[in-house]
Write a protein that holds these residues in place. Structure first.
Motif, PDB file in Angstrom:
ATOM      1  N   TRP A   1     -35.609 103.610  68.760  1.00 34.31           N
ATOM      2  CA  TRP A   1     -34.351 103.106  68.163  1.00 34.31           C
ATOM      3  C   TRP A   1     -33.172 103.295  69.109  1.00 34.31           C
ATOM      4  CZ3 TRP A   1     -29.930 105.853  66.819  1.00 34.31           C
ATOM      5  CH2 TRP A   1     -28.979 105.127  66.059  1.00 34.31           C
ATOM      6  N   MET A   2     -33.152 104.456  69.776  1.00 27.10           N
ATOM      7  CA  MET A   2     -32.060 104.742  70.696  1.00 27.10           C
ATOM      8  C   MET A   2     -32.092 103.800  71.908  1.00 27.10           C
ATOM      9  SD  MET A   2     -30.061 107.080  69.584  1.00 27.10           S
ATOM     10  CE  MET A   2     -29.250 107.621  71.074  1.00 27.10           C
ATOM     11  N   ASP A   3     -33.283 103.459  72.378  1.00 24.86           N
ATOM     12  CA  ASP A   3     -33.397 102.526  73.499  1.00 24.86           C
ATOM     13  C   ASP A   3     -32.832 101.154  73.142  1.00 24.86           C
ATOM     14  OD1 ASP A   3     -36.623 103.785  74.649  1.00 24.86           O
ATOM     15  OD2 ASP A   3     -34.560 104.502  74.998  1.00 24.86           O
ATOM     16  N   THR A   4     -33.179 100.680  71.932  1.00 22.17           N
ATOM     17  CA  THR A   4     -32.693  99.366  71.482  1.00 22.17           C
ATOM     18  C   THR A   4     -31.171  99.367  71.339  1.00 22.17           C
ATOM     19  OG1 THR A   4     -34.747  98.991  70.284  1.00 22.17           O
ATOM     20  CG2 THR A   4     -32.863  97.619  69.664  1.00 22.17           C
TER      21      THR A   4
ATOM     22  N   THR B   1     -24.984  97.946  76.066  1.00 19.22           N
ATOM     23  CA  THR B   1     -24.845  97.506  77.455  1.00 19.22           C
ATOM     24  C   THR B   1     -24.568  96.017  77.529  1.00 19.22           C
ATOM     25  OG1 THR B   1     -26.343  99.255  78.193  1.00 19.22           O
ATOM     26  CG2 THR B   1     -25.973  97.407  79.700  1.00 19.22           C
ATOM     27  N   LEU B   2     -25.294  95.223  76.718  1.00 17.30           N
ATOM     28  CA  LEU B   2     -25.088  93.771  76.701  1.00 17.30           C
ATOM     29  C   LEU B   2     -23.691  93.411  76.211  1.00 17.30           C
ATOM     30  CD1 LEU B   2     -28.558  92.580  75.351  1.00 17.30           C
ATOM     31  CD2 LEU B   2     -27.640  92.241  77.649  1.00 17.30           C
ATOM     32  N   LEU B   3     -23.212  94.127  75.167  1.00 19.76           N
ATOM     33  CA  LEU B   3     -21.855  93.863  74.664  1.00 19.76           C
ATOM     34  C   LEU B   3     -20.816  94.181  75.729  1.00 19.76           C
ATOM     35  CD1 LEU B   3     -22.039  95.242  71.006  1.00 19.76           C
ATOM     36  CD2 LEU B   3     -21.740  92.860  71.707  1.00 19.76           C
TER      37      LEU B   3
ATOM     38  N   LYS C   1     -52.732 116.214  53.808  1.00 17.64           N
ATOM     39  CA  LYS C   1     -51.429 115.587  54.015  1.00 17.64           C
ATOM     40  C   LYS C   1     -51.450 114.797  55.307  1.00 17.64           C
ATOM     41  CE  LYS C   1     -48.707 119.033  51.581  1.00 17.64           C
ATOM     42  NZ  LYS C   1     -47.594 119.991  51.675  1.00 17.64           N
ATOM     43  N   LYS C   2     -50.863 113.567  55.219  1.00 18.86           N
ATOM     44  CA  LYS C   2     -50.786 112.727  56.413  1.00 18.86           C
ATOM     45  C   LYS C   2     -49.692 113.244  57.332  1.00 18.86           C
ATOM     46  CE  LYS C   2     -52.420 108.520  54.165  1.00 18.86           C
ATOM     47  NZ  LYS C   2     -52.121 107.122  53.842  1.00 18.86           N
ATOM     48  N   LYS C   3     -49.977 113.170  58.619  1.00 24.08           N
ATOM     49  CA  LYS C   3     -48.989 113.591  59.600  1.00 24.08           C
ATOM     50  C   LYS C   3     -47.903 112.542  59.729  1.00 24.08           C
ATOM     51  CE  LYS C   3     -52.181 116.328  62.382  1.00 24.08           C
ATOM     52  NZ  LYS C   3     -52.756 116.508  63.732  1.00 24.08           N
ATOM     53  N   LYS C   4     -46.659 112.980  59.775  1.00 20.06           N
ATOM     54  CA  LYS C   4     -45.530 112.068  59.953  1.00 20.06           C
ATOM     55  C   LYS C   4     -45.419 111.638  61.400  1.00 20.06           C
ATOM     56  CE  LYS C   4     -42.788 114.019  56.213  1.00 20.06           C
ATOM     57  NZ  LYS C   4     -41.509 114.662  55.849  1.00 20.06           N
ATOM     58  N   SER C   5     -45.092 110.354  61.582  1.00 21.28           N
ATOM     59  CA  SER C   5     -44.926 109.855  62.946  1.00 21.28           C
ATOM     60  C   SER C   5     -43.609 110.343  63.516  1.00 21.28           C
ATOM     61  CB  SER C   5     -44.973 108.319  62.950  1.00 21.28           C
ATOM     62  OG  SER C   5     -44.692 107.837  64.221  1.00 21.28           O
ATOM     63  N   GLY C   6     -43.619 110.809  64.704  1.00 18.81           N
ATOM     64  CA  GLY C   6     -42.393 111.334  65.312  1.00 18.81           C
ATOM     65  C   GLY C   6     -41.905 110.519  66.480  1.00 18.81           C
ATOM     66  N   GLY C   7     -42.434 109.268  66.697  1.00 18.57           N
ATOM     67  CA  GLY C   7     -42.059 108.481  67.880  1.00 18.57           C
ATOM     68  C   GLY C   7     -41.001 107.437  67.645  1.00 18.57           C
ATOM     69  N   GLY C   8     -40.481 107.268  66.376  1.00 18.43           N
ATOM     70  CA  GLY C   8     -39.538 106.178  66.092  1.00 18.43           C
ATOM     71  C   GLY C   8     -38.146 106.413  66.618  1.00 18.43           C
ATOM     72  N   GLY C   9     -37.714 107.664  66.681  1.00 17.41           N
ATOM     73  CA  GLY C   9     -36.341 107.935  67.060  1.00 17.41           C
ATOM     74  C   GLY C   9     -35.988 107.460  68.456  1.00 17.41           C
ATOM     75  N   ALA C  10     -36.834 107.750  69.419  1.00 20.92           N
ATOM     76  CA  ALA C  10     -36.554 107.365  70.804  1.00 20.92           C
ATOM     77  C   ALA C  10     -36.516 105.860  70.975  1.00 20.92           C
ATOM     78  CB  ALA C  10     -37.600 107.985  71.725  1.00 20.92           C
TER      79      ALA C  10
END
Length: 256
Positions: A13-16, A22-24, A2-11
């Protein structure tokens, strides 16, 4: 396997999302600050982009660029020269008995006997009247940058000492005469039309009594009030100032 799921996307997305919020917020703060901007702040903002574009509203309603280099001393000198040129024209043209000039603080006042421009009870401009307006148009054009406004005032005389004129005929004649002179000056293209004003006073601003034909003749007239720019914002009412001066002079004459 089984391929390991990537766990780095959440952080990421929150930064973006945080950056966008902040810009708004900055955008709405900027809109709010602009909505409450006063005149001084607006002038400072415009001047920072283009110093030559800064304008100040004059009493006559037109705009004068502060970057034009015109000073109040320049305006005063131009108005003085305009008065002297007008006086020279009246003298050389032999019209001193029909045209009178006076000068006040920031304005030139010219009074024309009604026979200069019109026949009796008419508002059709005479050909010799057009020639007179041609004669004063050139110095006005040369002084245009220093002129705030030109008021053309139409006056009639009370035909009977005891009975006021017919209101309709009186007002229309005075207003039409002032309007005809104003139109002629406008068509000469010597000054911004926004700075030309016509007023019909009828019989209600006399400079003499109406008891004799000679006195009534003094009241039948067309006047021009040429007022200079007041760059310090201290413009007065030139028309009222003139009539106050005229009444004072009449009282002094009567006393002597």
């Amino acid at each position: 396997m089984k391929k390991k799921k990537s766990g780095g996307g959440g952080a990421n997305w929150m930064d973006t999302y945080g950056d966008m919020v902040t810009l708004l917020l900055c955008f709405f703060v900027m809109l709010y600050s602009m909505s409450s901007m006063d005149k001084e702040k607006w002038i400072a903002l415009v001047e920072s982009f283009n110093p030559e574009a800064v304008t100040e509203s004059q009493p006559g309603g037109h705009e004068v660029g502060t970057g034009s280099g015109i000073t109040q001393a320049d305006v005063d000198q131009t108005m003085e020269e305009l008065y002297e040129t007008m006086a020279q024209y009246v003298s050389q043209s032999g019209l001193s008995d029909k045209i009178s000039l006076s000068q006040g603080s920031g304005y030139v006042f010219i009074s024309f006997d009604d026979t200069v421009f019109f026949d009796g009870d008419s508002y059709v401009l005479r050909e010799d009247g057009k020639a007179v307006l041609d004669g004063i148009a050139q110095p006005i054009a040369e002084a245009a940058d220093s002129i705030n406004e030109i008021r053309v005032l139409g006056h009639t005389a009370q035909a009977s000492p005891d009975t006021p004129n017919d209101v309709t005929a009186d007002r229309f004649l005075a207003s039409n005469r002032a309007t005809v002179v104003t139109i002629y000056l406008q068509e000469k293209n010597i000054i911004d039309p926004a700075r030309l004003i016509s007023v019909g006073y009828g019989q209600w601003r006399p400079v003499s009594s109406n008891d004799t034909s000679e006195e009534r003749a003094h009241n039948r007239r067309v006047e021009l009030v040429i007022s200079g720019l007041e760059l310090d914002g201290s413009a007065g009412d030139s028309v009222e100032e003139y009539y106050t001066m005229r009444e004072t002079a009449d009282d002094q004459d009567a006393a002597t």
